[in-house]
Design an enzyme around this catalytic site. Structure first.
Site, PDB file in Angstrom:
ATOM      1  N   SER A 117      36.025  36.296  40.111  1.00  0.00           N
ATOM      2  CA  SER A 117      34.727  37.058  40.090  1.00  0.00           C
ATOM      3  C   SER A 117      33.708  36.131  39.126  1.00  0.00           C
ATOM      4  O   SER A 117      33.426  34.991  39.410  1.00  0.00           O
ATOM      5  CB  SER A 117      34.724  38.399  39.211  1.00  0.00           C
ATOM      6  OG  SER A 117      33.958  39.416  39.519  1.00  0.00           O
ATOM      7  N   HIS A 119      38.083  44.610  44.806  1.00  0.00           N
ATOM      8  CA  HIS A 119      37.619  43.542  44.017  1.00  0.00           C
ATOM      9  C   HIS A 119      38.833  43.341  42.992  1.00  0.00           C
ATOM     10  O   HIS A 119      38.856  43.954  41.647  1.00  0.00           O
ATOM     11  CB  HIS A 119      36.509  43.786  43.340  1.00  0.00           C
ATOM     12  CG  HIS A 119      35.803  42.751  42.402  1.00  0.00           C
ATOM     13  ND1 HIS A 119      35.340  41.563  42.787  1.00  0.00           N
ATOM     14  CD2 HIS A 119      35.643  42.602  40.977  1.00  0.00           C
ATOM     15  CE1 HIS A 119      34.979  40.774  41.971  1.00  0.00           C
ATOM     16  NE2 HIS A 119      35.128  41.524  40.650  1.00  0.00           N
TER      17      HIS A 119
HETATM   18  C1  GTR Z   1      29.899  42.424  38.272  1.00  0.00           C
HETATM   19  C2  GTR Z   1      29.200  41.367  38.678  1.00  0.00           C
HETATM   20  C3  GTR Z   1      29.440  40.635  39.617  1.00  0.00           C
HETATM   21  C4  GTR Z   1      31.103  40.084  39.342  1.00  0.00           C
HETATM   22  C5  GTR Z   1      31.687  40.907  38.455  1.00  0.00           C
HETATM   23  C6  GTR Z   1      32.935  40.442  37.641  1.00  0.00           C
HETATM   24  O1  GTR Z   1      29.450  43.229  37.582  1.00  0.00           O
HETATM   25  O2  GTR Z   1      27.877  42.102  39.223  1.00  0.00           O
HETATM   26  O3  GTR Z   1      28.678  39.540  40.006  1.00  0.00           O
HETATM   27  O4  GTR Z   1      31.022  38.680  38.608  1.00  0.00           O
HETATM   28  O5  GTR Z   1      30.858  41.481  37.730  1.00  0.00           O
HETATM   29  O6  GTR Z   1      32.899  39.362  36.892  1.00  0.00           O
HETATM   30  O7  GTR Z   1      33.942  41.164  37.640  1.00  0.00           O
END
Ligand code: GTR
Length: 672
Positions: A269, A410
């Site tokens: 991420s 995610h």
């Molecule tokens: C979210 C962000 C993403 C991603 C994610 C993370 O809120 O919008 O770009 O990086 O976090 O790091 O878990």
């Protein structure tokens, strides 16, 4: 009726009002509305990643390295991540080794406190490293974590970080309850079992992940501005995390347990964005992996799908340089896009991982960025992804760029680690291809392979060019010997050779001319007997397949047009038995060292009957057990093999595989 009509009119009015409201809001917020509709993705064109200063396009590796790469890297600094921070000396304040068993593997756990800079109060980071106990130096994966080292492992004695962490309760400090909560993202036992070390440190040691994090980040100690009026190309959290990864690398490189040529940076991420930027800025990382890094990571900014520059820079103004936010809603004006970031990894192996439900990170945009970055690997005679088709869920694809889209959400899961370990196994073997490419003068080879190779195959027979060495032609003896070095027993008539079959398929014929790299032209006709099986056995090691594959739908590595057992053809271009067909092959032989070990891969570009069937397919050691040096060996063949070993020059074999295949107009043009 009347009443009903009134009801509908009223509803229509309400809908119209609602629609106007939605439209107005989306217009006023611009890109703050997330698009998840593929049909609403606007057309865009990406900046050419090969373009250097003065709009000069890189044509070979040295152009890229000297001019284009520095130029493209500078664009990324200026517009996305901020300028790179110079390194500082890293002091090891403490280094503690503990031997422990994880599953079946005995490992050494190393806990180190590193100080960045020589000032007394210079900031520190705590690194937690596991290496399998081994006599050999081991490869290591390095990743930053979100919540402190204690959250990544279940070991009961890892100190709880005192630094700022993200937390829902707003307290932002870690407690005992966080121990091991993210252990699935750091599979110590599994990776040790696979022969890899794993290292981690908390991203908050470098830059606390909140809007005001700059003030308490390490940036102040490095003499960077942290107050008001920060220049618009000053790095933010991602630049600082990437810098931190490089400082940890400084230390890893000093450890006797670790192979300095096989240190891999990986991140999930936002920390995947940082891993990519670290890999771009620091070429000592041998391989780079981004897991669901999304916007500002592997995903293209120009593709309006999922998170956008507008959204990310509003929520996380501290991640990038402030210049980036000025490109919200005008992504097409950005002089670079995220494919340039991926391209910075070339010629090293790169892995991009997405997840199906993670639409916010735009899996397709991540894949397309990898496709668009691939031309840079081509400059090194390497295949990037090797495909333009996004693979099905849970299937890993690619050559020097690996890619998968995992089913699910995610996160960084076991499936992802399985692919990373497999990819590292195949790309970072001791004699890694990309490294060995550094040892040979590649420019010549690159130019050869990249130059247009568009032989005209429209009209048969093709007349040989003046500089060709003709092996089979009219009014001449074919320049071939039998396997024992004596005269051939294949039928010769009017410039046409017909294979004479043998029981064990060992009646190949061997050209008397040898070559290292060459363009090879051959016209041939398959027969219905024994599937029309034959082949052009280049150097006796690699076979461009000849086979009756006419009309076959599911072509494989064994069909006509394939580099047998290495690469299936791009399309099925085979003609029926009884028709004349034509191959034009550009063959670049692999290079070997004095111990006969491959230093760099061989490459083939091939046309069959007017269609491109191989476009830079690469190959290493021969794969067929039936190569003539192993099957049907003669004293003469031993000599041929010896010459090949000593000089890199070998002949062309026409293969007997039980079918009376015909050949005419066979010639080579030496490239070496
Ligand atoms: C979210 C962000 C993403 C991603 C994610 C993370 O809120 O919008 O770009 O990086 O976090 O790091 O878990």
């Amino acid at each position: 009726m009347k009443k009903n009509y009134g009801f509908f009119a009223q509803r229509t009015l309400i809908y119209a009002f609602m629609l106007t409201f939605i439209l107005k809001t989306s217009l006023s917020l611009g890109q703050s509305i997330v698009n998840y509709d593929e049909s609403a993705v606007r057309n865009y064109s990406l900046p050419n990643v090969l373009l250097g200063p003065n709009t000069k396009q890189a044509l070979c590796r040295s152009d890229w390295e000297k001019n284009t790469r520095p130029y493209q890297l500078e664009l990324l600094e200026k517009f996305v991540y901020g300028c790179r921070i110079p390194p500082v000396e890293v002091a090891v304040l403490s280094e503690k080794r503990t031997e422990r068993k994880y599953g079946d593997t005995t490992a050494v756990r190393i806990q180190a406190t590193l100080q960045m800079g020589t000032a007394k109060n210079a900031p520190t980071t705590d690194v937690l490293l596991y290496v399998p106990k081994s006599k050999e130096k081991v490869p290591v994966f390095l990743k930053l974590n979100f919540l402190g080292n204690q959250s990544e492992v279940t070991d009961e004695d890892i100190a709880i970080t005192k630094n700022w962490i993200i937390s829902k309760d707003g307290k932002n400090h870690a407690t005992e309850a966080s121990r091991g909560t993210k252990a699935h993202r750091f599979p110590v036992q599994f990776m040790l079992g696979r022969g890899y070390g794993l290292a981690t440190a908390h991203c908050g040691d470098f830059f606390p992940d909140h809007k005001d994090g700059r003030a308490t980040s390490i940036l102040g100690s490095l003499g960077r501005p942290i107050g008001q009026n920060i220049p618009d190309d000053e790095p933010g959290a991602i630049g600082t995390w990437a810098w931190g990864l490089s400082r940890i690398l400084d230390w890893l490189l000093t450890l006797p347990e670790i192979d300095p040529n096989r240190i891999i940076v990986v991140g999930h991420s936002r920390l995947g964005k940082a891993a990519l930027w670290a890999g771009a800025c620091d070429q000592r990382f041998a391989m780079v992996i981004s897991n669901e890094s999304g916007c500002g990571g592997a995903a293209l900014s120009r593709r309006n799908y999922g998170e956008s520059i507008g959204l990310i820079t509003k929520r996380f103004p501290h991640w990038f340089c402030s210049k980036l936010s000025t490109f919200a809603n005008r992504e097409s004006e950005l002089p670079c896009d995220q494919h340039s970031l991926l391209a910075m990894v070339a010629p090293r192996p790169l892995y991009v991982a997405s997840a199906q439900n993670d639409r916010w990170a735009d899996p397709k945009g991540e894949f397309l960025a990898a496709v668009a970055a691939a031309p840079v690997w081509k400059l090194y005679n390497l295949q990037g992804l090797g495909t333009r088709e996004i693979p099905p869920v849970d299937v890993s694809v690619g050559e020097m760029i690996g890619y998968h889209i995992r089913n699910g959400n995610h996160d960084l899961l076991q499936f992802d680690w399985n692919q990373f370990a497999d990819f590292a196994d195949s790309k970072l073997e001791k004699d890694t291809v990309f490294k060995s490419n550094d040892h040979i003068p590649l420019e010549v080879r690159n130019n050869q392979i990249l130059n247009d190779f568009h032989p005209d195959q429209r009209v048969l027979p093709v007349y040989p060019p003046a500089d060709a060495v003709i092996l089979v032609g009219r009014d001449m003896e074919p320049k071939f010997t039998a396997m024992n070095g004596g005269p051939i027993d294949w039928a010769v008539e009017d410039g046409v050779l017909t294979a004479t079959r043998s029981a064990r398929h060992i009646n190949h014929i061997i050209s008397t001319e040898v070559f290292q790299d060459a363009d090879i032209h051959a016209e041939f006709m398959t027969s219905p007997i024994a599937h029309g099986n034959s082949g052009l056995y280049i150097h006796g090691h690699y076979e461009m397949q000849i086979y009756d594959s006419f009309g076959v739908k599911q072509i494989t590595q064994q069909d006509e047009g394939s580099l047998y057992r290495f690469k299936k053809p791009l399309v099925n271009a085979a003609r029926p038995t009884g028709d004349w067909q034509v191959y034009d092959i550009r063959f670049i032989a692999p290079r070997r060292d004095k111990d006969d070990q491959i230093l760099s891969q061989g490459i083939v570009k091939a046309w069959l009957n007017g269609k491109l069937v191989q476009d830079g397919a690469t190959f290493t050691e021969p794969r067929s057990p039936y190569i003539p040096y192993k099957h049907g060996v003669t004293a003469h063949l031993k000599k041929v093999e010896q010459t090949l070993k000593e000089t890199g020059q070998g002949p062309l074999f026409l293969q007997d595989h039980g079918s009376p295949v015909k050949f005419r107009n066979v010639w080579i043009k030496r490239l070496d």
